[in-house]
Each structure stands twice: as C-alpha cells, then as structure tokens.
Design a protein around this motif. Sequence first.
Motif, PDB file in Angstrom:
ATOM      1  N   LEU A 145      14.241  55.187  21.896  1.00  0.00           N
ATOM      2  CA  LEU A 145      13.180  54.942  22.883  1.00  0.00           C
ATOM      3  C   LEU A 145      11.827  55.434  22.380  1.00  0.00           C
ATOM      4  N   SER A 146      11.829  56.217  21.315  1.00  0.00           N
ATOM      5  CA  SER A 146      10.571  56.769  20.812  1.00  0.00           C
ATOM      6  C   SER A 146      10.089  56.066  19.557  1.00  0.00           C
ATOM      7  N   ARG A 147      10.651  54.906  19.224  1.00  0.00           N
ATOM      8  CA  ARG A 147      10.318  54.331  17.912  1.00  0.00           C
ATOM      9  C   ARG A 147       8.854  53.955  17.797  1.00  0.00           C
ATOM     10  N   ARG A 148       8.234  53.566  18.911  1.00  0.00           N
ATOM     11  CA  ARG A 148       6.803  53.293  18.852  1.00  0.00           C
ATOM     12  C   ARG A 148       6.026  54.548  18.497  1.00  0.00           C
ATOM     13  N   GLY A 149       6.455  55.676  19.057  1.00  0.00           N
ATOM     14  CA  GLY A 149       5.818  56.952  18.749  1.00  0.00           C
ATOM     15  C   GLY A 149       5.941  57.271  17.266  1.00  0.00           C
ATOM     16  N   PHE A 150       7.132  57.009  16.699  1.00  0.00           N
ATOM     17  CA  PHE A 150       7.326  57.266  15.269  1.00  0.00           C
ATOM     18  C   PHE A 150       6.451  56.352  14.432  1.00  0.00           C
ATOM     19  N   LEU A 151       6.367  55.097  14.865  1.00  0.00           N
ATOM     20  CA  LEU A 151       5.542  54.140  14.121  1.00  0.00           C
ATOM     21  C   LEU A 151       4.084  54.600  14.124  1.00  0.00           C
ATOM     22  N   THR A 152       3.592  54.953  15.297  1.00  0.00           N
ATOM     23  CA  THR A 152       2.209  55.418  15.407  1.00  0.00           C
ATOM     24  C   THR A 152       1.983  56.661  14.546  1.00  0.00           C
ATOM     25  N   ALA A 153       2.909  57.616  14.657  1.00  0.00           N
ATOM     26  CA  ALA A 153       2.771  58.861  13.905  1.00  0.00           C
ATOM     27  C   ALA A 153       2.736  58.575  12.410  1.00  0.00           C
ATOM     28  N   GLY A 154       3.661  57.722  11.954  1.00  0.00           N
ATOM     29  CA  GLY A 154       3.731  57.406  10.529  1.00  0.00           C
ATOM     30  C   GLY A 154       2.465  56.731  10.024  1.00  0.00           C
ATOM     31  N   VAL A 155       1.998  55.740  10.771  1.00  0.00           N
ATOM     32  CA  VAL A 155       0.803  54.996  10.349  1.00  0.00           C
ATOM     33  C   VAL A 155      -0.425  55.909  10.305  1.00  0.00           C
ATOM     34  N   LEU A 156      -0.590  56.698  11.360  1.00  0.00           N
ATOM     35  CA  LEU A 156      -1.770  57.572  11.406  1.00  0.00           C
ATOM     36  C   LEU A 156      -1.740  58.580  10.261  1.00  0.00           C
ATOM     37  N   SER A 157      -0.581  59.169  10.034  1.00  0.00           N
ATOM     38  CA  SER A 157      -0.480  60.168   8.980  1.00  0.00           C
ATOM     39  C   SER A 157      -0.726  59.539   7.610  1.00  0.00           C
ATOM     40  N   PHE A 158      -0.144  58.367   7.377  1.00  0.00           N
ATOM     41  CA  PHE A 158      -0.293  57.686   6.090  1.00  0.00           C
ATOM     42  C   PHE A 158      -1.759  57.320   5.857  1.00  0.00           C
ATOM     43  N   ALA A 159      -2.355  56.687   6.850  1.00  0.00           N
ATOM     44  CA  ALA A 159      -3.741  56.237   6.708  1.00  0.00           C
ATOM     45  C   ALA A 159      -4.686  57.431   6.518  1.00  0.00           C
ATOM     46  N   HIS A 160      -4.410  58.476   7.243  1.00  0.00           N
ATOM     47  CA  HIS A 160      -5.221  59.674   7.165  1.00  0.00           C
ATOM     48  C   HIS A 160      -5.139  60.305   5.774  1.00  0.00           C
ATOM     49  N   SER A 161      -3.924  60.315   5.204  1.00  0.00           N
ATOM     50  CA  SER A 161      -3.751  60.891   3.875  1.00  0.00           C
ATOM     51  C   SER A 161      -4.411  60.033   2.799  1.00  0.00           C
ATOM     52  N   LEU A 162      -4.423  58.720   3.006  1.00  0.00           N
ATOM     53  CA  LEU A 162      -5.039  57.815   2.029  1.00  0.00           C
ATOM     54  C   LEU A 162      -6.510  58.163   1.807  1.00  0.00           C
ATOM     55  N   GLY A 163      -7.187  58.524   2.871  1.00  0.00           N
ATOM     56  CA  GLY A 163      -8.631  58.661   2.798  1.00  0.00           C
ATOM     57  C   GLY A 163      -9.125  60.075   2.604  1.00  0.00           C
ATOM     58  N   GLU A 164      -8.201  61.076   2.585  1.00  0.00           N
ATOM     59  CA  GLU A 164      -8.672  62.459   2.548  1.00  0.00           C
ATOM     60  C   GLU A 164      -9.384  62.804   1.241  1.00  0.00           C
ATOM     61  N   PHE A 165     -10.445  63.590   1.369  1.00  0.00           N
ATOM     62  CA  PHE A 165     -11.280  63.881   0.212  1.00  0.00           C
ATOM     63  C   PHE A 165     -11.533  65.378   0.046  1.00  0.00           C
ATOM     64  N   GLY A 166     -12.263  65.942   0.997  1.00  0.00           N
ATOM     65  CA  GLY A 166     -12.736  67.315   0.847  1.00  0.00           C
ATOM     66  C   GLY A 166     -11.629  68.339   0.669  1.00  0.00           C
ATOM     67  N   MET A 167     -10.587  68.205   1.500  1.00  0.00           N
ATOM     68  CA  MET A 167      -9.515  69.182   1.439  1.00  0.00           C
ATOM     69  C   MET A 167      -8.803  69.099   0.083  1.00  0.00           C
ATOM     70  N   ILE A 168      -8.599  67.864  -0.404  1.00  0.00           N
ATOM     71  CA  ILE A 168      -7.886  67.692  -1.667  1.00  0.00           C
ATOM     72  C   ILE A 168      -8.713  68.218  -2.838  1.00  0.00           C
ATOM     73  N   LEU A 169     -10.031  68.017  -2.738  1.00  0.00           N
ATOM     74  CA  LEU A 169     -10.900  68.504  -3.787  1.00  0.00           C
ATOM     75  C   LEU A 169     -10.800  70.031  -3.875  1.00  0.00           C
ATOM     76  N   MET A 170     -10.693  70.669  -2.707  1.00  0.00           N
ATOM     77  CA  MET A 170     -10.615  72.130  -2.653  1.00  0.00           C
ATOM     78  C   MET A 170      -9.315  72.647  -3.256  1.00  0.00           C
ATOM     79  N   ILE A 171      -8.202  72.157  -2.735  1.00  0.00           N
ATOM     80  CA  ILE A 171      -6.927  72.725  -3.138  1.00  0.00           C
ATOM     81  C   ILE A 171      -6.413  72.106  -4.436  1.00  0.00           C
ATOM     82  N   GLY A 172      -6.745  70.822  -4.640  1.00  0.00           N
ATOM     83  CA  GLY A 172      -6.151  70.132  -5.784  1.00  0.00           C
ATOM     84  C   GLY A 172      -7.072  70.031  -6.980  1.00  0.00           C
ATOM     85  N   GLY A 173      -8.359  70.143  -6.731  1.00  0.00           N
ATOM     86  CA  GLY A 173      -9.300  69.949  -7.818  1.00  0.00           C
ATOM     87  C   GLY A 173      -9.413  68.473  -8.152  1.00  0.00           C
TER      88      GLY A 173
END
Lengths: 229, 355
Positions: A145-173
Amino acid sequence: MFGLSDADITALWITVKLASVSTVMLVILATPLAWWLARTRWRGKVMIEALVAMPLVMPPTVIGFYLLVLLGPRGWIGGFLESIGVGHLAFSFTGIVIGSMLFSVPFVVQPLQNAFTSAGGRVLEVAATLRASPMDRFFTVILPLSRRGFLTAGVLSFAHSLGEFGMILMIGGNIPGRTQVASISIYNHVETMNYSAAHSLSLVLVLSSFTLLMAIFALNRRFKVVSVA
Amino acid sequence: MTLQLEFNVDRGDFALDAKLSLPSSGVTALFGRSGSGKTTLLRCIAGLERYPGHLSFQGDIWQSGPGAFVPTHKRPLGYVFQEASLFPHLRVAQNLEYGFKRIPRGQRRIQWDEVIQLLGLEPLLTRYPDEISGGQRQRVSLGRALLTSPRLLLMDEPLASLDAASKDEILPFLERLRDELALPILYVSHSLEEVIRLADHLVLLDDGKVVAQGNLQALLTARELPFVQTETSSTVLDARVVDPESEDGLTELDVGGQPLLITRHAVPAGLSVRVRIMARDVGLALAPPEGISFLNCLRVTLLDSQPGITPSQLLVRLKLGEQIMLSRISRRSANTMRLQPGQTLYALIKGAALS
C-alpha cells in the motif's frame, strides 16, 4: 556522443553510481525509521522529525564540512576507522555516499512516513484478525500500500543526489575517477572557460533527468490508484 | 457459558464496566445506543484494544491480569468490521485467501467452496474492491473472516454502513450463516430489527454498563426494560412448522400446542422457526369469537398489565404455555372487559411474520 571526453564519462558514471548506491541504502535504512515515526506516540518524536528535516534548511557546505571533520583522519569516525586499519573516509567514494545519504534523509523519510501513516489503521487491524503477525502485516499490507511513497522517496533521493555539488566538494574533493561527479566537472569546465564541454555535460544531465522523471511518472500512472477504504 | 469476560475501561470521557458470561452457540447481540460501549467491548474481546480485565473462551485464557495477553493474530476469531475494509491492492479472491492460507490445512473446518457458495462470491473473485458494490464488499469481508475457520465470529454493525437494499441483500446470508454453521456469533448492533431477526441471546448495554442480558424473548417482554415501551414493541415466539403448504396459501405452525397460520413460506415441516408478533397486532377477547376476519386465535393467560405509551393505552403481557407475548389494547377495553391477572383470554392475531 555529445562530444564528451573520457573524463566526463567517468564523472557521469560516478554520479550515477553515487545516486544509485546512496538511494538504495538510504531507502533500506530509512524504512524502519519512517515506520517508527508513523507509529509511535512518543512525545519526543517532534525532535526526531526536526532532526530529519535539518538537511532541508542547512547549506550543503555545512553538512559537508562537519562530515569532513567527522570522517577525516582526525575525526571521531575517521580516526577510529584509521586505528582499526580501514582508513579514514574523507575524499573517498564511501565518504560521498554517506554525505549524499545524509543530505537526502528528509526526501526519503517524509514520503515514507506519510505513506505508512495512511496505509496503517483499519486494514492493519483486519490483517491481525486474519492471523497475520506484525512482520507479516508489514510486508503484505503496509509495503504494497506504500509503493507510491517508495517511488516518490526513491525518485527524490536519486534526483537530489544527481545534482549535489557543495557538500560533495567539501567531503569528497575533486578527485577524477573517485569523487569527481558531473556537477563538479561542469564547474571545472566553466572555470577553465571550456564552455562547450560544460554545455555537453549539462545537456546530458538535463536530458537524462527529464527522461528518468518521465519514465517514473508513466510508471506511476500504470499503478492502480490505491485508496484505503 | 463459555465466553467469560470482565473489562474495566476508563478513558476519562468514557467508562466501560462489563462482566459477562456468554453462551458458546447461536447469535448473541450486544445491543445499545451509540456510545454505550458495545464496539469497545467487541474490540477488547478481539484483542484490538487492551484494557485491564480478564477474558477466556472455551477454557482458553486470552487475557488475564497485567501479563497474559494473547495478541489478536493468535486468537481463533473472525472479525467483520462496520466498513468492509477490504485490502484495496488485492483482488477479491486474494482478499479471501489472505486469512485462508494462513490457517494450516488440517485446521480448516470451513472450506473454500462452502463459503464461496454460501455467500455467492463466484462472480466477484477477479474484481478489485473498488469495482464492486458496498453490499458485495461486505459479503466478501464476511467470507474472508469465515475462511479463517474461526471458533468465534465477531461482527461490528456489519449492516450499518449499507443502504436498505444492500441490507436486504446481506441479511439472508447472515441468517443462513447462523443456521448452517455451528459457529457462535457476537453481533453488535443498534438496530432492534436486525437483532430480532438474528439474535437468540441479547445483552443490553447502556452508558458502559450491562443493563440486562438473557434470552431474546425474555428481554423483549421484560416489564422493566424499555423494549415494551416503544411503538414497535413485539415478541418472538418459538414455533414448529406443521404444514408448510396448508390451504389458501398459508403455512401452519405449532406454538405451544396451538395452531398459528402465517403467509406461506418455503420451509420444511418439522423445522423450528421464530415468529415475530407486534404488540399492536394482538387483540383480546373473553371468549373465542365467531364470524371475524382474524385468522388466528390463541388461548392465553393474562400475566399482568402496565401503562402503555399513551395515557389511553395499556400494555398487557400474556402467557402462552411457557412463552410470553405482548398485546397493546385501550384502557377503556381493559376496564369494560374487567381484565384480571390469571384470567384466561383469547389473543386475536392480525399479523405474524417469520423472524
């Protein structure tokens, strides 16, 4: 294709790997937390909810900075890992995965918590009267019954990680082949006035994100619209 | 008496204090107004809510003291909720299988085909819950509960959320359930009509307290209970079918050794049935009258009388063998007839219905 250099393709590959690994791990780890938040009547719950939402309002560089301090060779975690011979996590792929996961926590926990809240209630009681144990109820009633929630969570997390910049520059160089992701490559191209390379890489990101989202929304439409009666 | 319970619920705005011993066969109705505590009591019995108390069923302890509490999924009961509450992501067949496949094969006393046939579910199996009507959904939820082969079936106003047509669709199924499966049923309702059609035993709840409990007829005709003081006061008489196809489209019954004719019903001879007779449909005569249109005239003894719902009326209780029936007559008639307790009278019955 698109005139991408080998370095660009490597950066894209690292980006996709980062987004996938951190999304999968985050969804798995966040599920119990979201379930607990959806079910608990504990008053201190608001504190946890506020903590979960913190990454929404904090500058990514702040998260990156604290992570660098924690995971680096002299940090609590990094130092401990160093002492048992694993090695610290600053400027490593593992480091940016951890950062990426932390950064996306609210995008995963909140949709899951909402989904669990609305999927719970009466149907759970029904399942109990039909001899399903609590674990059984979670997997056969709550999860589907929560599969839509999982889909939303997955998409948001994936898309968010694709575009991250500042945090990665800090920790990852900015280490090509290890922690240099597409968004950082684009920044490098612009810094060196190589606009055409920046264009190509940006276009790839725009088109692939759009295609991904389209596919997800199309998939979402095909799911039966589920309402809890 | 094999369902023993005692619960003390105190929720601040609501308190329930119940101690009951209930029979382990037939239909027991928990009857009362909204807020009287009947649903809470049922949820406590199911283990969906936990309050201090003690509960045992056929010798098994389900709850005792602060420690012993058998969780809902380990109690051999079926529960039908007011709303059908089907799993929206599963087809009807999968909804029905949900409980069925969790019961070990050897413990299935109620079989798949039996339930599908009893409730007429065959045409619905491949549908989703949002594709069928409210009445059909409630039938599925009933079937789903039955397929766990429960030793006790709990029903919480299963008809309350349905329209009149769907109610009429489900009631016959509930009656078949009662008659064909030897399964004790606890039925929560605030509708006296439903209770009269279904229940053998009645528990009357008011404001969290058990006001009365007992055999349906005894409670319907009890002097001190509110049932005798309503427009639709009635009794139910136990009867036996003598001749289902009597002349003139009638069916002949036997009530305490006397014949009672009703509109023809397709019931086998020898069957025990229940007849509902409204107090307003019963007139009284001092001697068996002749030349009147009333079909039925039963010899009864006057038990007592009390004021009726209007000043002009009296409610009279009559003994028919061991059974009690009610009659509502005018105070004027009672005076002219000089009615006395213990007197032999003839009850003229205008209408009787199988219940």
